[in-house]
Design a protein around this motif. Structure first.
Motif, PDB file in Angstrom:
ATOM      1  N   ARG A 181       0.530  -1.091  -0.276  1.00 50.87           N
ATOM      2  CA  ARG A 181       0.240  -0.039  -0.086  1.00 50.87           C
ATOM      3  C   ARG A 181       0.663   1.285  -0.155  1.00 50.87           C
ATOM      4  O   ARG A 181       0.488   1.981  -0.517  1.00 50.87           O
ATOM      5  CB  ARG A 181      -0.744  -0.586   1.449  1.00 50.87           C
ATOM      6  CG  ARG A 181      -2.051  -0.394   1.461  1.00 50.87           C
ATOM      7  CD  ARG A 181      -2.558  -1.343   2.216  1.00 50.87           C
ATOM      8  NE  ARG A 181      -4.110  -2.302   2.285  1.00 50.87           N
ATOM      9  CZ  ARG A 181      -3.660  -3.852   2.491  1.00 50.87           C
ATOM     10  NH1 ARG A 181      -2.419  -4.000   2.269  1.00 50.87           N
ATOM     11  NH2 ARG A 181      -4.628  -4.388   2.281  1.00 50.87           N
ATOM     12  N   PHE A 182       2.275   0.906  -0.310  1.00 51.01           N
ATOM     13  CA  PHE A 182       3.186   2.433   0.059  1.00 51.01           C
ATOM     14  C   PHE A 182       3.877   1.878  -1.123  1.00 51.01           C
ATOM     15  O   PHE A 182       5.011   2.944  -1.553  1.00 51.01           O
ATOM     16  CB  PHE A 182       3.991   2.250   1.332  1.00 51.01           C
ATOM     17  CG  PHE A 182       3.168   2.683   3.200  1.00 51.01           C
ATOM     18  CD1 PHE A 182       2.249   3.782   2.794  1.00 51.01           C
ATOM     19  CD2 PHE A 182       3.084   1.620   3.252  1.00 51.01           C
ATOM     20  CE1 PHE A 182       1.795   3.753   4.239  1.00 51.01           C
ATOM     21  CE2 PHE A 182       2.178   1.524   4.439  1.00 51.01           C
ATOM     22  CZ  PHE A 182       1.656   2.562   4.958  1.00 51.01           C
ATOM     23  N   HIS A 183       2.883   1.870  -2.447  1.00 50.96           N
ATOM     24  CA  HIS A 183       4.135   1.745  -3.908  1.00 50.96           C
ATOM     25  C   HIS A 183       3.105   2.910  -4.872  1.00 50.96           C
ATOM     26  O   HIS A 183       1.562   2.775  -3.980  1.00 50.96           O
ATOM     27  CB  HIS A 183       4.300   0.491  -3.992  1.00 50.96           C
ATOM     28  CG  HIS A 183       5.478  -0.159  -2.896  1.00 50.96           C
ATOM     29  ND1 HIS A 183       5.309  -0.584  -2.206  1.00 50.96           N
ATOM     30  CD2 HIS A 183       6.983  -0.531  -3.933  1.00 50.96           C
ATOM     31  CE1 HIS A 183       7.024  -1.308  -1.351  1.00 50.96           C
ATOM     32  NE2 HIS A 183       7.378  -1.132  -2.406  1.00 50.96           N
ATOM     33  N   PHE A 202      -3.653  -2.024  -5.332  1.00 48.41           N
ATOM     34  CA  PHE A 202      -3.434  -0.666  -5.052  1.00 48.41           C
ATOM     35  C   PHE A 202      -2.871  -0.311  -5.933  1.00 48.41           C
ATOM     36  O   PHE A 202      -1.681   0.081  -6.703  1.00 48.41           O
ATOM     37  CB  PHE A 202      -2.598  -0.729  -3.927  1.00 48.41           C
ATOM     38  CG  PHE A 202      -3.496  -2.079  -2.930  1.00 48.41           C
ATOM     39  CD1 PHE A 202      -4.530  -1.555  -2.118  1.00 48.41           C
ATOM     40  CD2 PHE A 202      -3.114  -3.297  -2.895  1.00 48.41           C
ATOM     41  CE1 PHE A 202      -5.209  -2.268  -1.454  1.00 48.41           C
ATOM     42  CE2 PHE A 202      -3.812  -4.199  -2.092  1.00 48.41           C
ATOM     43  CZ  PHE A 202      -4.597  -3.514  -1.255  1.00 48.41           C
ATOM     44  N   GLY A 205       0.127   5.137  -4.163  1.00 47.72           N
ATOM     45  CA  GLY A 205       0.308   5.052  -2.620  1.00 47.72           C
ATOM     46  C   GLY A 205       2.472   5.623  -2.873  1.00 47.72           C
ATOM     47  O   GLY A 205       3.043   6.059  -3.627  1.00 47.72           O
ATOM     48  N   MET A 212       1.271   8.662   1.133  1.00 43.16           N
ATOM     49  CA  MET A 212      -0.051   8.597   0.619  1.00 43.16           C
ATOM     50  C   MET A 212      -0.358   7.064   0.859  1.00 43.16           C
ATOM     51  O   MET A 212       0.679   6.718   0.846  1.00 43.16           O
ATOM     52  CB  MET A 212      -1.015   9.299  -0.250  1.00 43.16           C
ATOM     53  CG  MET A 212      -0.615  10.297  -0.466  1.00 43.16           C
ATOM     54  SD  MET A 212      -1.216  10.868  -2.172  1.00 43.16           S
ATOM     55  CE  MET A 212      -1.625  12.911  -2.318  1.00 43.16           C
ATOM     56  N   VAL A 213      -1.692   6.656   1.299  1.00 44.27           N
ATOM     57  CA  VAL A 213      -1.164   5.034   1.431  1.00 44.27           C
ATOM     58  C   VAL A 213      -2.443   4.425   0.173  1.00 44.27           C
ATOM     59  O   VAL A 213      -3.064   5.191   0.100  1.00 44.27           O
ATOM     60  CB  VAL A 213      -2.283   4.467   2.938  1.00 44.27           C
ATOM     61  CG1 VAL A 213      -2.668   3.079   3.099  1.00 44.27           C
ATOM     62  CG2 VAL A 213      -1.559   5.485   4.143  1.00 44.27           C
ATOM     63  N   GLY A 214      -1.917   3.733  -0.406  1.00 48.12           N
ATOM     64  CA  GLY A 214      -1.990   3.430  -1.815  1.00 48.12           C
ATOM     65  C   GLY A 214      -3.683   3.266  -1.861  1.00 48.12           C
ATOM     66  O   GLY A 214      -4.085   2.468  -0.455  1.00 48.12           O
ATOM     67  N   LYS A 215      -4.763   3.223  -2.761  1.00 48.17           N
ATOM     68  CA  LYS A 215      -6.283   3.297  -2.826  1.00 48.17           C
ATOM     69  C   LYS A 215      -6.615   2.555  -3.565  1.00 48.17           C
ATOM     70  O   LYS A 215      -5.881   1.269  -4.832  1.00 48.17           O
ATOM     71  CB  LYS A 215      -6.566   4.204  -3.054  1.00 48.17           C
ATOM     72  CG  LYS A 215      -6.967   5.272  -2.081  1.00 48.17           C
ATOM     73  CD  LYS A 215      -7.295   6.732  -2.604  1.00 48.17           C
ATOM     74  CE  LYS A 215      -7.220   7.061  -1.265  1.00 48.17           C
ATOM     75  NZ  LYS A 215      -7.701   8.627  -1.806  1.00 48.17           N
ATOM     76  N   LYS A 252       1.203   9.392  -7.311  1.00 48.85           N
ATOM     77  CA  LYS A 252       0.073   9.391  -6.285  1.00 48.85           C
ATOM     78  C   LYS A 252      -0.601  10.902  -6.136  1.00 48.85           C
ATOM     79  O   LYS A 252      -2.154  11.052  -5.710  1.00 48.85           O
ATOM     80  CB  LYS A 252       1.169   9.287  -4.589  1.00 48.85           C
ATOM     81  CG  LYS A 252       1.804  10.295  -4.305  1.00 48.85           C
ATOM     82  CD  LYS A 252       3.029   9.849  -3.660  1.00 48.85           C
ATOM     83  CE  LYS A 252       4.524  10.633  -3.255  1.00 48.85           C
ATOM     84  NZ  LYS A 252       4.819  10.323  -2.242  1.00 48.85           N
ATOM     85  N   GLU A 491       2.376  -0.486   8.505  1.00 46.05           N
ATOM     86  CA  GLU A 491       2.066  -1.462   7.231  1.00 46.05           C
ATOM     87  C   GLU A 491       1.426  -2.532   7.300  1.00 46.05           C
ATOM     88  O   GLU A 491       0.642  -2.511   8.355  1.00 46.05           O
ATOM     89  CB  GLU A 491       3.760  -1.272   6.358  1.00 46.05           C
ATOM     90  CG  GLU A 491       4.444  -2.636   7.368  1.00 46.05           C
ATOM     91  CD  GLU A 491       5.852  -2.598   6.671  1.00 46.05           C
ATOM     92  OE1 GLU A 491       5.545  -3.657   5.719  1.00 46.05           O
ATOM     93  OE2 GLU A 491       6.614  -2.778   7.552  1.00 46.05           O
TER      94      GLU A 491
END
Length: 552
Positions: A181-183, A202, A205, A212-215, A252, A491
Motif C-alpha cells: 500500500r506504500f508503492h 493498489f 501509495g 499517501m496510503v495506496g487505494k 500519487k 504497514e
C-alpha cells in the motif's frame, strides 16, 4: 530462483560495454555532465556527499550464495570493505571510484547481476515479501510474477522516462510483508471463490515529501491481465503526470488530483484497448516461470527434533533467538531464519565483506544456497531444517548476526543519512547508534514487545519513517540538524501514516524522547497489547504531554 538465459546475459553484457564507453567519453570531456547524468543514474550511479555511490539491483530481494560472495569481493576490491542493504532490498556501495564503476558492473554481470534501473525516472527494482515461496500463510508464490514484471519493465522504452521514479511491490501472503500500500502500484495475492488466481491492485501509495496510503483500484485482477493492467496505469501516468514540478510528479499526486474514481476511469478506458492483447500472460509462461522458482521437495525433517528441543531447554539465548528471529515455514520440520544486521554499534543495514562471505557459507550449509534481503534491512535464510537451527545460530553468532531483536526497538530501519547522502538534512547513523545503546537491554526489549522504529535523514523517506510505529525525520532548522518525531505508522492491511507529535528535537534529546514515549505505553497498555495498538487506542495526546511536559 530465476536463471538468466542467453538473451538475458547478452543484454546485461552489452549494457556494460555501452556504459564503459559512456564513462570513457565523460571522463575525457566528450560527454557533458548534463548528458552523462541520466546515463549514470539508470546504471545506479549517484554522486554523493563524499564519493560516488553505486546501487546494485537485487531483484525481489533474492540472492544466491555465489552472488553474495561476489558482492563481498566488490566491497573489498572497490569499496571500503562493506555494503549497505536498503529498504528496497538492494545493496549500495558508498565509496566507489567513478572510473571503477564499469569494472564493477562487468564483475556483477559474471554472476547475473546489474545496476540497471536502480535510479532514474523509470520502473525501479520489483520488490516482494522476504518470505515469498516459503511463508506458512502464503496464498501463492509471488516471485514468478515479480520476474515476469521485471522482464517486462527492464529497458522498456515506453517507461524509461516517466514523470518520476516508479515502484512496484507484489505480495503473496495473507499478511502483507511487502508494504504494497506504500508503492506506486501494489499487488496483493487473491484467490477467487472459483479458484482463479489474481491480485487486488493498489495505486497511488508512497512516502517521501507527500506520503499517501495506496487505494484499491481493482478488487480482483485475473493474473493473465497483470501486464495489460500495469501498462494501462503507466500509460495514464505517462500521459497526465506532471513534468513541470518534480515534487508533484509522482503518480500519487495524479491520483489525488483526478480522484480515485477519475483515475480509475482513465485506466479502464486505456485497458479496454489492451485487454486480452499481446501482453496477456499465457498459461505456459506461468508454468515456465514457476518452474524456475520451484525447488525439489524439502528433505523429510522431524517437526519436533529432540536435539532442537534440548537446545531450547538448555540455552536461554538460543531460545530467545528462536522466538524473535525464526518464522514458520510452509514445509513440516523447516523454518525461516532472519539474520539481524542491527547489532548495537553497527550501522543498520550494513554488512562487512567477511559477514557476506559467512552468510554465503551458512546459506550453502543450511538454506539450499539461497538468501533474501528484507525491506527492514536484514538478511533471511528461507530453507532451514529445524534440527539445524542450533548449528546455524552458532554460526550466526560468530559473524555478529544473531542479535535476537527482529521486530523489536533496536531492529530499527535507517537510511545512510547525512554521513553519505547529499540530499540529507541530518545524520541518521549516530542517532540510530544512540538509540541502540540506550535500549540495548534485551530483557527490556522483550518486555516492550514488537515496536518498529524507522528513521530518515530527509523528506525523501528512504528510511520509511512514515510507517514506523515511531518515526524520526531529520530536518534542517537554521542550518542545524534537528529531528521530527511521529508515532502511529504501520504497514500491512491496517496501513497508516505516523502523525507528528510536535516541535522537533536536537539529536542528543532523541533517546530521552523515545524513552518517554515508551513509558507512556508501559503505563497504559492492556495485557498483550503492542505499542502501535496502544497508540491507536489512547491517541497522541498522552504521548505529547509526556514528551513535552516531562510529566507522566
Amino acid at each position: 530462483m530465476y536463471l538468466y538465459n542467453e538473451t538475458d546475459q547478452r543484454l546485461v553484457d552489452d549494457r556494460v560495454v555501452q556504459f564503459r564507453d559512456q564513462m570513457t567519453r565523460f571522463l575525457d570531456g566528450r560527454l557533458s555532465e548534463d548528458d552523462f547524468r541520466p546515463l549514470r543514474l539508470q546504471n545506479g550511479l549517484y554522486v554523493q556527499r563524499h564519493a560516488p555511490m553505486l546501487r546494485v539491483a537485487i531483484p525481489y530481494g533474492t540472492l544466491a550464495s555465489h552472488q553474495l560472495r561476489k558482492l563481498a569481493d566488490i566491497a573489498r576490491r572497490f569499496d571500503r570493505g562493506y555494503g549497505h542493504f536498503t529498504t528496497r532490498s538492494n545493496i549500495q556501495f558508498n565509496w566507489v571510484r567513478l572510473e571503477d564503476t564499469p569494472d564493477i558492473l562487468a564483475e556483477l554481470a559474471t554472476v547475473q547481476m546489474h545496476a540497471i534501473q536502480t535510479s532514474g525516472n523509470c520502473i525501479r527494482n520489483i520488490t516482494t515479501d522476504q518470505f515469498a515461496g516459503v511463508a506458512a500463510d502464503e496464498l501463492f508464490d509471488p516471485r514468478p510474477y515479480c520476474e515476469i514484471v521485471r522482464q517486462w519493465s527492464t529497458l522498456a522504452p515506453e517507461f524509461l522516462f516517466l514523470p518520476r521514479k516508479f515502484k512496484i511491490a507484489i505480495s503473496g501472503g495473507a499478511e502483507d510483508r511487502a508494504a504494497v500500500r506504500f508503492h506506486d502500484i501494489g499487488a496483493s495475492a487473491r484467490v477467487a471463490d472459483d479458484g482463479r488466481i489474481g491480485f487486488e491492485i493498489f495505486v497511488g501509495g508512497g512516502l517521501g515529501r507527500t506520503p499517501m496510503v495506496g487505494k484499491t483500484i481493482k478488487d480482483f485482477l485475473p493474473r493473465e491481465e497483470l501486464l495489460n493492467y500495469f501498462e494501462a496505469i503507466l500509460r495514464v501516468y505517462n500521459r497526465y503526470g506532471r513534468r513541470d514540478n518534480k515534487y508533484k510528479a509522482r503518480i500519487k499526486i495524479l491520483v489525488k488530483d483526478l480522484s480515485l474514481e477519475g483515475f480509475a476511469k482513465e485506466v479502464e478506458d486505456e485497458w479496454a484497448w489492451s485487454r486480452g492483447g499481446p501482453a496477456s500472460i499465457a498459461e505456459q509462461t506461468f508454468r515456465d516461470m514457476e518452474a524456475f522458482f520451484a525447488r525439489a521437495d524439502h528433505a523429510p525433517a522431524d517437526a519436533d527434533d529432540p536435539a532442537y528441543r534440548q537446545a531450547l531447554h538448555d540455552s536461554r539465548a538460543f531460545a530467545r533467538w528462536v522466538e524473535r528471529n525464526v518464522a514458520p515455514h510452509r514445509a513440516n520440520g523447516y523454518a525461516i531464519v532472519t539474520l539481524s544486521l542491527k547489532k548495537t554499534g553497527a550501522p543498520p543495514g550494513d554488512a562487512i565483506a567477511e559477514q557476506m562471505d559467512g552468510v554465503a557459507d551458512l546459506a550453502e550449509r543450511f538454506s539450499a544456497g539461497e538468501i533474501r534481503v528484507s525491506h527492514e534491512q536484514n538478511l533471511v535464510l528461507p530453507h532451514v531444517a529445524r534440527k539445524d537451527l542450533p548449528a546455524l545460530w552458532e554460526g550466526a553468532r560468530a559473524l555478529g548476526l544473531a542479535t535476537p531483536n527482529i521486530g523489536l526497538l533496536t531492529d530499527l530501519v535507517c537510511c545512510p543519512g547525512g554521513d553519505f547522502c547529499s540530499l540529507a538534512n541530518a545524520r541518521s547513523i549516530p542517532v540510530a547508534a544512540a538509540i541502540q545503546q540506550r535500549f540495548d537491554d534485551l530483557d527490556y526489549q522483550f518486555d516492550l514487545g514488537p515496536l518498529e522504529l524507522n528513521m530518515s535523514g530527509c523528506v525523501n523517506a528512504c528510511g520509511h519513517h512514515h510507517i514506523g510505529h515511531i518515526g524520526i525525520l531529520g530536518v534542517d532548522k537554521n542550518n542545524e540538524e534537528w529531528y521530527q518525531v511521529t508515532i502511529g505508522g504501520r504497514e500491512g492491511a491496517r496501513a497508516a501514516l505516523g502523525k507528528v507529535i510536535g516541535p522537533s528535537f536536537a539529536a542528543g534529546q532523541i533517546p530521552d524522547v523515545i524513552q518517554r514515549l515508551v513509558e507512556v505505553y508501559l503505563a497504559a497498555r492492556h495485557e498483550g497489547e503492542i505499542f502501535i495498538d496502544a497508540v491507536e487506542r489512547i491517541g497522541l495526546e498522552p504521548f505529547k504531554a509526556r514528551v513535552y511536559g516531562g510529566a507522566a
